[in-house]
Motif scaffolding. Sequence first.
Motif, PDB file in Angstrom:
ATOM      1  N   TYR A 130       0.830  -1.219   0.000  1.00 13.43           N
ATOM      2  CA  TYR A 130       0.000   0.000   0.000  1.00 13.43           C
ATOM      3  C   TYR A 130       0.858   1.260   0.000  1.00 13.43           C
ATOM      4  N   GLU A 131       2.104   1.149   0.535  1.00 11.71           N
ATOM      5  CA  GLU A 131       3.000   2.308   0.521  1.00 11.71           C
ATOM      6  C   GLU A 131       3.414   2.635  -0.925  1.00 11.71           C
ATOM      7  N   LYS A 132       3.641   1.588  -1.713  1.00 12.36           N
ATOM      8  CA  LYS A 132       3.971   1.801  -3.122  1.00 12.36           C
ATOM      9  C   LYS A 132       2.831   2.514  -3.843  1.00 12.36           C
ATOM     10  N   TRP A 133       1.613   2.092  -3.487  1.00 13.04           N
ATOM     11  CA  TRP A 133       0.448   2.731  -4.120  1.00 13.04           C
ATOM     12  C   TRP A 133       0.389   4.221  -3.831  1.00 13.04           C
ATOM     13  N   TRP A 134       0.677   4.541  -2.544  1.00 10.47           N
ATOM     14  CA  TRP A 134       0.659   5.961  -2.185  1.00 10.47           C
ATOM     15  C   TRP A 134       1.737   6.733  -2.940  1.00 10.47           C
ATOM     16  N   LEU A 149       2.883   6.005  -5.887  1.00  6.78           N
ATOM     17  CA  LEU A 149       2.416   6.133  -7.278  1.00  6.78           C
ATOM     18  C   LEU A 149       1.389   7.250  -7.414  1.00  6.78           C
ATOM     19  N   ILE A 150       0.440   7.270  -6.473  1.00  5.40           N
ATOM     20  CA  ILE A 150      -0.596   8.313  -6.526  1.00  5.40           C
ATOM     21  C   ILE A 150       0.046   9.693  -6.359  1.00  5.40           C
ATOM     22  N   GLY A 151       0.979   9.793  -5.386  1.00  5.38           N
ATOM     23  CA  GLY A 151       1.676  11.066  -5.169  1.00  5.38           C
ATOM     24  C   GLY A 151       2.419  11.505  -6.405  1.00  5.38           C
ATOM     25  N   GLY A 208       1.903  10.545  -9.505  1.00  5.83           N
ATOM     26  CA  GLY A 208       0.934  10.844 -10.563  1.00  5.83           C
ATOM     27  C   GLY A 208       0.344  12.233 -10.404  1.00  5.83           C
ATOM     28  N   THR A 209       0.024  12.583  -9.158  1.00  2.00           N
ATOM     29  CA  THR A 209      -0.538  13.902  -8.886  1.00  2.00           C
ATOM     30  C   THR A 209       0.468  14.994  -9.239  1.00  2.00           C
TER      31      THR A 209
END
Length: 155
Positions: free
Chosen positions: A6-10, A12-14, A16-17
Amino acid sequence: MHMHKYEKWWLLIGGGTLILFLSIIGVSAFAMGHTPPSDHMTINPAKVDETAPFNEPGLKKIGENEYELVMVSQAFSFTPNDIQIPKGATVHFKVTSKDVVHGFAIANTNVNMMITPGHINSITHTFDEAGSYLILCNEYCGAGHQVMSAKIEVS
Ligand code: CUA
């Protein structure tokens, strides 16, 4: 270093933003860079006929063998379209469009510009050689594009 899923996901989202944010800034800067530098370079294309100097298109003597030539382009003509100037004349062209994008190229010279509605396009040329010069629209502007032309007689 080990990371939870889930840390990787965050991350990626960061990331991407951030990319999205930077591209918005980049697009805005790009758009701003293409804004004309001053107001006198712009014109309301719907009010060309009532906006000086385009309310009186034509040739105006402004100096010793020096002229200003104000021209209006619209589908599918230039106004004026038959111009006489003396040999050696320096002509300051001011051209705008009442509708779509047109071209403004004078055969056998290096005069070649794009006429964008809303903008006043300027170019200067000295006609050292006598002759008949054809002004051509070299941007496709519709069904009558091929017949859109004007003539300058230099004598
Ligand atoms: Cu005007 Cu092509």
